[in-house]
Design a protein around this motif. Structure first.
Motif, mmCIF file in Angstrom:
data_model
loop_
_atom_site.group_PDB
_atom_site.id
_atom_site.type_symbol
_atom_site.label_atom_id
_atom_site.label_comp_id
_atom_site.label_asym_id
_atom_site.label_seq_id
_atom_site.Cartn_x
_atom_site.Cartn_y
_atom_site.Cartn_z
ATOM 1 N N ASN A 123 14.190 2.332 32.987
ATOM 2 C CA ASN A 123 15.647 2.641 33.621
ATOM 3 C C ASN A 123 16.013 4.025 33.182
ATOM 4 O OD1 ASN A 123 16.984 -0.055 34.458
ATOM 5 N ND2 ASN A 123 15.650 -0.585 32.713
ATOM 6 N N GLY A 124 15.373 4.982 33.032
ATOM 7 C CA GLY A 124 15.602 6.242 33.171
ATOM 8 C C GLY A 124 16.304 6.653 31.600
ATOM 9 N N LYS A 125 15.821 5.770 30.772
ATOM 10 C CA LYS A 125 16.730 5.685 29.397
ATOM 11 C C LYS A 125 16.088 6.873 28.288
ATOM 12 C CE LYS A 125 18.064 2.408 25.925
ATOM 13 N NZ LYS A 125 18.061 0.789 25.512
ATOM 14 N N TYR A 126 14.776 7.099 28.633
ATOM 15 C CA TYR A 126 14.163 7.911 27.533
ATOM 16 C C TYR A 126 13.259 8.898 28.309
ATOM 17 C CZ TYR A 126 14.615 3.480 24.774
ATOM 18 O OH TYR A 126 15.024 2.480 24.159
ATOM 19 N N LEU A 127 12.918 10.167 27.739
ATOM 20 C CA LEU A 127 12.114 10.991 28.001
ATOM 21 C C LEU A 127 11.102 11.318 26.889
ATOM 22 C CD1 LEU A 127 11.146 13.136 30.205
ATOM 23 C CD2 LEU A 127 12.448 14.803 29.023
ATOM 24 N N GLY A 128 9.944 11.053 27.237
ATOM 25 C CA GLY A 128 8.949 11.301 26.103
ATOM 26 C C GLY A 128 8.383 12.646 26.040
ATOM 27 N N VAL A 129 8.160 13.457 25.033
ATOM 28 C CA VAL A 129 7.624 14.660 24.955
ATOM 29 C C VAL A 129 6.436 14.679 23.820
ATOM 30 C CG1 VAL A 129 8.175 17.125 24.498
ATOM 31 C CG2 VAL A 129 9.934 15.793 25.168
ATOM 32 N N LEU A 130 5.391 14.986 24.522
ATOM 33 C CA LEU A 130 4.063 14.887 23.864
ATOM 34 C C LEU A 130 3.521 16.497 23.770
ATOM 35 C CD1 LEU A 130 1.629 13.633 22.363
ATOM 36 C CD2 LEU A 130 0.630 13.145 24.741
ATOM 37 N N ASP A 131 3.386 16.807 22.520
ATOM 38 C CA ASP A 131 2.838 18.269 22.431
ATOM 39 C C ASP A 131 1.453 18.187 21.723
ATOM 40 O OD1 ASP A 131 5.189 19.763 23.680
ATOM 41 O OD2 ASP A 131 6.067 19.423 21.690
ATOM 42 N N PHE A 132 0.541 18.818 22.376
ATOM 43 C CA PHE A 132 -0.827 19.062 21.534
ATOM 44 C C PHE A 132 -1.073 20.548 21.110
ATOM 45 C CE2 PHE A 132 -1.978 15.139 24.088
ATOM 46 C CZ PHE A 132 -2.630 14.423 22.939
ATOM 47 N N ASP A 133 -1.371 20.619 19.880
ATOM 48 C CA ASP A 133 -2.008 21.934 19.498
ATOM 49 C C ASP A 133 -3.429 22.077 19.645
ATOM 50 O OD1 ASP A 133 -1.842 24.540 18.423
ATOM 51 O OD2 ASP A 133 -1.874 23.973 16.136
ATOM 52 N N VAL A 134 -3.838 22.746 20.609
ATOM 53 C CA VAL A 134 -5.298 22.712 20.915
ATOM 54 C C VAL A 134 -5.971 23.919 20.366
ATOM 55 C CG1 VAL A 134 -7.140 22.752 22.823
ATOM 56 C CG2 VAL A 134 -5.231 21.588 23.128
ATOM 57 N N LYS A 135 -6.797 23.653 19.422
ATOM 58 C CA LYS A 135 -7.726 24.699 18.805
ATOM 59 C C LYS A 135 -9.204 24.432 18.738
ATOM 60 C CE LYS A 135 -3.985 25.655 15.614
ATOM 61 N NZ LYS A 135 -3.868 25.968 14.086
ATOM 62 N N GLY A 136 -10.170 25.474 19.053
ATOM 63 C CA GLY A 136 -11.550 25.238 18.996
ATOM 64 C C GLY A 136 -11.962 24.367 20.154
ATOM 65 N N GLY A 137 -11.121 24.381 21.406
ATOM 66 C CA GLY A 137 -11.651 23.527 22.547
ATOM 67 C C GLY A 137 -11.367 21.887 22.321
ATOM 68 N N LYS A 138 -10.241 21.441 21.283
ATOM 69 C CA LYS A 138 -9.929 20.171 21.263
ATOM 70 C C LYS A 138 -8.603 20.054 20.457
ATOM 71 C CE LYS A 138 -12.486 19.463 16.807
ATOM 72 N NZ LYS A 138 -13.570 18.609 16.286
ATOM 73 N N PRO A 139 -8.030 19.273 20.720
ATOM 74 C CA PRO A 139 -6.480 18.852 20.065
ATOM 75 C C PRO A 139 -6.736 18.959 18.492
ATOM 76 C CG PRO A 139 -6.678 17.427 21.916
ATOM 77 C CD PRO A 139 -8.138 18.050 21.823
ATOM 78 N N LYS A 146 7.810 12.930 20.523
ATOM 79 C CA LYS A 146 9.283 12.468 20.579
ATOM 80 C C LYS A 146 9.679 11.605 21.728
ATOM 81 C CE LYS A 146 13.613 12.692 18.753
ATOM 82 N NZ LYS A 146 14.014 12.089 17.413
ATOM 83 N N LEU A 147 10.239 10.568 21.478
ATOM 84 C CA LEU A 147 10.661 9.694 22.607
ATOM 85 C C LEU A 147 12.382 9.878 22.578
ATOM 86 C CD1 LEU A 147 10.229 7.764 25.069
ATOM 87 C CD2 LEU A 147 10.328 5.852 23.530
ATOM 88 N N MET A 148 12.909 10.453 23.474
ATOM 89 C CA MET A 148 14.330 10.978 23.369
ATOM 90 C C MET A 148 15.160 10.247 24.120
ATOM 91 S SD MET A 148 13.452 15.163 23.727
ATOM 92 C CE MET A 148 15.066 15.754 22.889
ATOM 93 N N PRO A 149 16.010 9.461 23.724
ATOM 94 C CA PRO A 149 17.090 8.864 24.541
ATOM 95 C C PRO A 149 17.925 9.583 25.159
ATOM 96 C CG PRO A 149 17.056 7.881 22.021
ATOM 97 C CD PRO A 149 16.443 9.374 22.045
ATOM 98 N N ILE A 150 18.355 9.066 26.358
ATOM 99 C CA ILE A 150 19.154 9.888 27.421
ATOM 100 C C ILE A 150 20.567 9.362 27.281
ATOM 101 C CG2 ILE A 150 19.513 11.040 29.572
ATOM 102 C CD1 ILE A 150 16.808 11.509 28.553
ATOM 103 N N PHE A 151 21.362 9.877 26.439
ATOM 104 C CA PHE A 151 22.824 9.363 26.171
ATOM 105 C C PHE A 151 23.492 10.531 27.032
ATOM 106 C CE2 PHE A 151 21.315 7.981 22.276
ATOM 107 C CZ PHE A 151 21.973 6.558 22.252
ATOM 108 N N SER A 152 23.965 9.773 28.416
ATOM 109 C CA SER A 152 24.610 10.573 29.396
ATOM 110 C C SER A 152 26.118 11.179 28.931
ATOM 111 C CB SER A 152 25.037 9.497 30.464
ATOM 112 O OG SER A 152 25.916 8.379 30.258
ATOM 113 N N ASN A 153 26.585 10.907 27.775
ATOM 114 C CA ASN A 153 27.743 11.388 27.115
ATOM 115 C C ASN A 153 27.516 12.707 26.410
ATOM 116 O OD1 ASN A 153 29.821 9.920 28.386
ATOM 117 N ND2 ASN A 153 29.983 8.462 26.529
ATOM 118 N N LEU A 154 26.226 12.871 25.979
ATOM 119 C CA LEU A 154 25.831 14.221 25.283
ATOM 120 C C LEU A 154 25.027 15.125 26.189
ATOM 121 C CD1 LEU A 154 24.680 12.303 21.830
ATOM 122 C CD2 LEU A 154 26.860 13.090 22.460
ATOM 123 N N ILE A 155 24.696 14.589 27.205
ATOM 124 C CA ILE A 155 23.911 15.640 27.905
ATOM 125 C C ILE A 155 24.613 15.965 29.454
ATOM 126 C CG2 ILE A 155 21.706 16.084 29.331
ATOM 127 C CD1 ILE A 155 20.376 14.060 27.449
#
Length: 576
Positions: free
Chosen positions: A327-343, A349-358
C-alpha cells in the motif's frame, strides 16, 4: 528536505506522541521529523524498493494482521510473527511510531495519533531524498502496482503507469498487472515505459515455443560497479487469477532458468546480483536456499513488512531475503559496500512512510489531482458510516471482508457466502464515512462478477480444503499466496498442520452439521473461470454499495472465524 510551516504545525502532536517532547518551536519540530528519515549513505551500490502498493496514490490507514500463521518449520520464523512477538524479534520498542507501522497493536488509537501512511506524493519526496544522497541508486517496483483502486480500474492502469514514471521507477516486475490482459500490459510496457522503465520477468514465456516474453534481467553500472537486477513475476498468475487473461503466456517459479540467468549475468561481469521478486516471502526463502549467486531477494506479494532481512545460506554463500510490505506504506533501502569485486558488507532499512512527517512532492501531488479530478464526485459518494474498525488483512477474516459477506448474503438471499482471501484493501477507523472509493479499495478488479450457485456440502468442503492447502502446504512452492477464503453463514474447524484433505471439519450451518449430499445456496464473487465471466454477474461493488446504503451504519462487526486447532503458543496468532 524542506517542509512548510503549515505541514509541520500538523506534526507537533505526532512528534510528541512518538516520544519527542512537545515543543511549539517550528524549527525543533521540523528537525525532529527530519531526523526520523535521515539515513546515512553507506557503500557504493544502492537499491530503493517498494512493492504491492495496489494503486494507492493517496495516504491511507492500513492495519497489519494479528493472524499470520507459520506451520511446521515456518512456525515462529519471519514473516510469521505478529504483535508483541514481532516487536521482540525485530527489536522495536512497544508504543512507538515503528511499533504502529509494523503491527496491529492499539491500532485505532495509534492511527489517530500518528496519522495516515503512504501516498505517492510523500513517497516521491522520500525517494528524491534517498536518490540525492545515494548517487546512481535504482528504484525498483515489485509489482501489484496497477490494480487496487477505482482510478486504476477506470483508467485501465494508466494512472499508475503515469505515477510510476513520475516517481522515477527504473525497473519493475509484476502480478496483478496481468489482470489487465496481455494486450494492455504490452501496450504500457512498449509505449509508456519504453526507454524509461524496464519490465523484467525471467519466468514468463510464450505458451507455444517457450520464448521469453520480457527481458529476464538488466545490468546497470552504478558507481563503476555492474549490478544485475533479475525480474521474477508471480509464478501462479494463471491459477490465482483468470488464466483467460494471459492465454499465450506461461509462468511458474522456473528455478533452473533462474540459475542460468544468474550465471549469465555474472558471466557478463555483474558484481552484485539481486532478484526483484513477486514470489511471496516463504517461496523466496526456499528459493534462496536452492540457487547460488544471488546477493539479495527484494520480495513482494505476501505484503509482509520485514525490517530485518533473513540471511539464507546456500551452496554459493548467503542471500539476503526481505519483503517491503504493501500500500505504499514503506520504502526499503538496501546499500551494499562492494570491495574486491564482491559485496563486503550491507545495510538495510525499511522506512515507514508517515504522511504527516514527509511533505508532499508538489509535482506528484499535481499529477494525482489531475488523475482524480474526472472521478472525484463518484469516488466521494457517501455510502454509510462505520462504528467499527474496518480492515482486511489476516489469514481467516477481516471486518471489511465480513461486511462484504453480510452484504452478499443479504442482497443475494443466500445461506452461505464466500469472499476471496485478498490481502490488498485499506483500513477505516471507527466514525469514518464509507465512500465508494473505500469500497473500491476492497473490490476493484477486472473480474468483479458476483455468483450464486447451489453447492453440495461435499463441494463446499472441497473448496475449503483446496484453499487451506494453498495457504498451509508445508512446501512453500505449493503456496500460491493470499489468505483463506472468507466465509459467511457457515462455521467450521480447521487444523492447519493436518494433511491435504483433512484440515476442515465440523462444518455447520445454523448449528446443524453440513450434509455432504445436500445442496446449499452460496453467493460469491471474483470467479476465475471464463464460463463464470460469461454469465455476467452483477459487479461486487454495486451489490455492496446497495447493501451499505440500505443499512446506513455498520455496527459492531462480529467476525465469522473458524475454530483453529493446534495453534496454542504460535507467535503468528494473537487474540484481539
Amino acid at each position: 528536505m524542506s517542509i512548510n510551516r503549515r505541514e509541520f504545525l500538523q506534526t507537533l502532536a505526532i512528534a510528541s506522541a512518538g516520544g519527542l517532547s512537545l515543543n511549539s518551536d517550528f524549527a525543533f519540530a521540523q528537525e525532529s521529523a527530519k531526523k526520523f528519515y535521515e539515513l546515512p549513505k553507506f557503500g557504493n551500490v544502492h537499491l530503493l524498493h517498494f512493492t504491492d502498493c495496489h494503486a494507492q496514490l493517496l495516504p491511507i490507514y492500513f492495519r497489519e494482521p494479528n493472524v499470520n500463521l507459520g506451520i511446521g518449520i515456518q512456525q515462529g520464523r519471519t514473516p510469521h510473527l505478529v504483535g508483541e512477538y514481532f516487536l521482540k524479534a525485530n527489536g522495536i520498542p512497544a508504543g512507538t511510531r515503528d511499533a504502529h507501522a509494523f503491527t496491529y497493536l492499539n491500532f485505532t488509537e495509534a492511527a489517530k495519533t500518528y496519522g495516515k501512511v503512504g501516498g505517492f506524493a510523500h513517497l516521491s519526496t522520500l525517494v528524491k531524498q534517498m536518490k540525492a544522497s545515494r548517487p546512481g541508486s535504482l528504484l525498483l517496483d515489485g509489482g501489484d502496482t496497477w490494480q487496487g483502486s477505482g482510478t486504476a480500474l477506470w483508467t485501465n492502469g494508466q494512472d499508475m503507469a503515469d505515477a510510476a514514471l513520475a516517481l522515477g521507477v527504473d525497473i519493475m516486475t509484476a502480478h496483478w498487472e496481468m489482470t489487465l490482459g496481455e494486450e494492455r500490459v504490452m501496450e504500457i510496457v512498449n509505449k509508456d515505459f519504453k526507454g524509461k522503465i524496464e519490465f523484467l520477468a525471467q519466468n514468463i514465456k510464450t505458451s507455444d515455443f517457450g520464448d521469453p516474453v520480457f527481458p529476464a534481467y538488466t545490468i546497470r553500472k552504478m558507481n563503476g560497479i555492474p549490478v544485475a537486477i533479475i525480474g521474477q513475476a508471480f509464478p501462479y498468475t494463471p491459477i490465482a487469477n483468470p488464466g483467460y487473461m494471459v492465454p499465450n503466456w506461461t509462468f511458474g517459479i522456473q528455478e533452473e532458468n533462474l540459475q542460468k540467468t544468474i550465471d549469465e549475468a555474472k558471466g557478463k561481469g555483474a558484481k552484485v546480483v539481486v532478484l526483484l521478486s513477486h514470489n511471496g516471502m516463504d517461496v523466496d526463502l526456499k528459493l534462496a536456499s536452492r540457487v547460488s549467486g544471488l546477493h539479495a531477494i527484494l520480495g513482494g506479494h505476501t505484503h509482509d513488512g520485514v525490517p530485518i532481512p533473513v540471511q539464507v545460506k546456500n551452496p554459493g554463500g548467503m542471500t539476503l531475503v526481505t519483503n517491503a510490505g504493501s500500500n505504499g506504506k514503506y520504502l526499503g533501502v538496501l546499500d551494499f559496500d562492494v570491495k574486491g569485486g564482491k559485496p563486503a558488507d550491507f545495510r538495510y532499512k525499511l522506512m515507514p512512510i508517515f504522511s504527516n512527517l514527509i511533505p508532499e512532492d508538489k509535482s506528484m501531488s499535481t499529477l494525482i489531482q489531475k488523475i482524480r479530478k474526472p472521478y472525484e464526485s463518484k469516488l466521494q459518494e457517501k455510502l454509510a458510516v462505520t462504528d467499527s474498525l474496518l480492515y482486511r488483512r489476516g489469514n481467516f477474516n477481516g471486518s471489511f471482508d465480513q461486511v462484504i459477506l453480510d452484504g452478499l448474503m443479504a442482497q443475494k438471499n443466500a445461506e452461505i457466502a464466500f469472499s476471496p482471501g485478498f490481502r490488498w484493501g485499506t483500513t477505516l477507523l471507527p466514525g469514518q464515512t464509507i465512500t465508494m472509493e473505500n469500497l473500491l479499495d476492497q473490490t476493484a478488479i477486472t473480474y468483479p462478477y458476483t455468483t450464486v450457485n447451489m453447492m453440495t456440502g461435499e463441494t463446499i468442503k472441497t473448496i475449503l480444503e483446496d484453499v487451506a492447502d494453498n495457504l498451509f502446504n508445508p512446501d512453500p512452492y505449493y503456496q500460491q499466496g493470499g489468505d483463506m477464503v472468507r466465509v459467511g453463514g457457515l462455521h467450521y474447524t480447521i487444523d492447519p498442520a493436518a494433511s491435504m484433505g483433512n484440515r476442515i471439519s465440523e462444518m455447520r450451518l445454523n448449528g446443524n452439521l453440513i450434509d455432504a449430499n445436500k445442496s446449499y445456496k452460496v453467493a460469491g464473487w471474483a470467479p476465475v473461470s471464463e464460463a463464470a465471466k460469461n454469465l455476467g454477474g452483477e459487479p461486487i461493488w454495486d451489490v455492496i454499495a446497495r447493501h451499505l446504503r440500505d443499512i446506513k451504519t455498520v455496527k459492531a462487526v462480529k467476525l465469522n472465524e473458524p475454530v483453529i486447532k493446534g495453534v496454542s503458543g504460535n507467535p503468528g496468532i494473537a487474540p484481539i
